[in-house]
Design a protein around this motif. Structure first.
Motif, PDB file in Angstrom:
ATOM      1  N   TYR A  20      -4.958 -28.389 -27.496  1.00  0.00           N
ATOM      2  CA  TYR A  20      -5.013 -27.566 -28.695  1.00  0.00           C
ATOM      3  C   TYR A  20      -4.959 -26.086 -28.362  1.00  0.00           C
ATOM      4  CZ  TYR A  20      -9.963 -26.976 -27.577  1.00  0.00           C
ATOM      5  OH  TYR A  20     -11.142 -26.687 -26.948  1.00  0.00           O
ATOM      6  N   LYS A  21      -4.554 -25.335 -29.358  1.00  0.00           N
ATOM      7  CA  LYS A  21      -4.520 -23.893 -29.270  1.00  0.00           C
ATOM      8  C   LYS A  21      -4.836 -23.358 -30.662  1.00  0.00           C
ATOM      9  CE  LYS A  21      -1.441 -20.005 -28.502  1.00  0.00           C
ATOM     10  NZ  LYS A  21      -0.070 -19.583 -28.320  1.00  0.00           N
TER      11      LYS A  21
ATOM     12  N   GLY B  47      -4.201 -14.072 -38.917  1.00  0.00           N
ATOM     13  CA  GLY B  47      -4.976 -12.841 -38.989  1.00  0.00           C
ATOM     14  C   GLY B  47      -6.242 -12.818 -38.152  1.00  0.00           C
ATOM     15  N   CYS B  48      -6.414 -13.785 -37.263  1.00  0.00           N
ATOM     16  CA  CYS B  48      -7.637 -13.848 -36.461  1.00  0.00           C
ATOM     17  C   CYS B  48      -7.273 -14.000 -34.986  1.00  0.00           C
ATOM     18  CB  CYS B  48      -8.498 -15.027 -36.917  1.00  0.00           C
ATOM     19  SG  CYS B  48     -10.020 -15.208 -35.956  1.00  0.00           S
ATOM     20  N   ASN B  49      -7.973 -13.285 -34.131  1.00  0.00           N
ATOM     21  CA  ASN B  49      -7.792 -13.442 -32.684  1.00  0.00           C
ATOM     22  C   ASN B  49      -9.144 -13.528 -31.975  1.00  0.00           C
ATOM     23  OD1 ASN B  49      -8.630 -10.831 -32.928  1.00  0.00           O
ATOM     24  ND2 ASN B  49      -6.953  -9.920 -31.771  1.00  0.00           N
TER      25      ASN B  49
ATOM     26  N   TYR C 122     -13.618 -17.998 -25.304  1.00  0.00           N
ATOM     27  CA  TYR C 122     -14.768 -17.129 -25.535  1.00  0.00           C
ATOM     28  C   TYR C 122     -14.642 -16.624 -26.965  1.00  0.00           C
ATOM     29  CZ  TYR C 122     -17.710 -12.985 -25.500  1.00  0.00           C
ATOM     30  OH  TYR C 122     -18.648 -12.047 -25.806  1.00  0.00           O
ATOM     31  N   ILE C 123     -15.717 -16.766 -27.724  1.00  0.00           N
ATOM     32  CA  ILE C 123     -15.763 -16.255 -29.095  1.00  0.00           C
ATOM     33  C   ILE C 123     -17.040 -15.430 -29.205  1.00  0.00           C
ATOM     34  CG2 ILE C 123     -15.747 -16.805 -31.554  1.00  0.00           C
ATOM     35  CD1 ILE C 123     -14.556 -19.564 -30.761  1.00  0.00           C
ATOM     36  N   GLN C 124     -16.892 -14.136 -29.285  1.00  0.00           N
ATOM     37  CA  GLN C 124     -18.034 -13.228 -29.211  1.00  0.00           C
ATOM     38  C   GLN C 124     -19.095 -13.520 -30.267  1.00  0.00           C
ATOM     39  OE1 GLN C 124     -17.007  -9.106 -29.049  1.00  0.00           O
ATOM     40  NE2 GLN C 124     -19.114  -8.460 -28.844  1.00  0.00           N
TER      41      GLN C 124
ATOM     42  N   PHE D 270      -7.961 -13.434 -21.831  1.00  0.00           N
ATOM     43  CA  PHE D 270      -6.513 -13.349 -22.016  1.00  0.00           C
ATOM     44  C   PHE D 270      -6.247 -12.703 -23.370  1.00  0.00           C
ATOM     45  CE2 PHE D 270      -2.213 -15.241 -22.597  1.00  0.00           C
ATOM     46  CZ  PHE D 270      -1.659 -14.780 -21.408  1.00  0.00           C
ATOM     47  N   ILE D 271      -5.854 -11.422 -23.334  1.00  0.00           N
ATOM     48  CA  ILE D 271      -5.680 -10.634 -24.547  1.00  0.00           C
ATOM     49  C   ILE D 271      -4.265 -10.062 -24.564  1.00  0.00           C
ATOM     50  CG2 ILE D 271      -6.502  -8.620 -25.848  1.00  0.00           C
ATOM     51  CD1 ILE D 271      -9.237  -9.045 -24.434  1.00  0.00           C
TER      52      ILE D 271
END
Length: 183
Positions: free
Chosen positions: A3-4, A9-11, A153-155, A172-173
């Protein structure tokens, strides 16, 4: 299951990895490893068995009954963790002869990739999630990999931002790996 996230509108979900050549254990991680001296570790194929599934069910029922994996069922478990593509394995953590935790991970060309960890909540005091990551770091270093991938990672998500405790962490940005440090 591959999955990805693709939310318009969200990163918020950023792939993360630990740069192993610069990784050093924190004081807290050293204490946790000290508590784990009596545990044993083994690697095996990511396959289905009833005992593992029972451990998974207990974990989901007691720790994640508010999530989309609840209620746990065999088909979901098998499709998520037991499809053997030739590069996915279980790190099994035992106390004496009892399996108390399993980390499903993938073996990639430049590192291991932690996919999912589940454990017996009765052994919460052992910090089995942390032990699992630290063991994968050790294995990765032993075979000469430069990275351990930790998934997303989700802050602003407490279930996903624990990854910041493993430094140096890269995210990875915008198509590039960038150093990440907690402010």
């Amino acid at each position: 299951m591959l999955y990805k996230p693709q939310c318009d509108g969200c990163n918020a979900c950023q792939s993360s990895r630990i740069r192993l050549k610069d990784f050093k254990l924190s004081k807290s991680q050293k204490r946790i490893l000290n508590k784990a001296k009596h545990l044993t570790f083994s690697i095996r194929e990511a396959d289905f068995n009833e005992s593992d599934f029972s451990l998974y069910k207990k974990y989901i029922e007691l720790r994640h009954s508010d999530g989309d994996m609840y209620p746990p069922d065999r088909q979901q478990y098998e499709s998520f963790l037991c499809k053997n593509f030739g590069f996915n394995f279980f790190l099994e953590i035992k106390l004496e002869d009892q399996t108390i935790a399993i980390n499903q991970f993938d073996s990639l060309s430049d590192g291991l990739s932690a996919v999912y960890t589940f454990f017996d909540p009765d052994y919460d005091y052992l910090s089995l999630g942390v032990i699992s990551v630290l063991q994968l770091i050790s294995i990765s270093k032993q075979v000469g990999h430069p990275y351990l991938y930790l998934g997303y990672y989700i802050q602003n998500c407490s279930k996903m931002n624990y990854k910041s405790k493993y430094q140096p962490l890269e995210l990875f940005i915008n198509g590039n790996w960038k150093d990440f440090e907690l402010n």
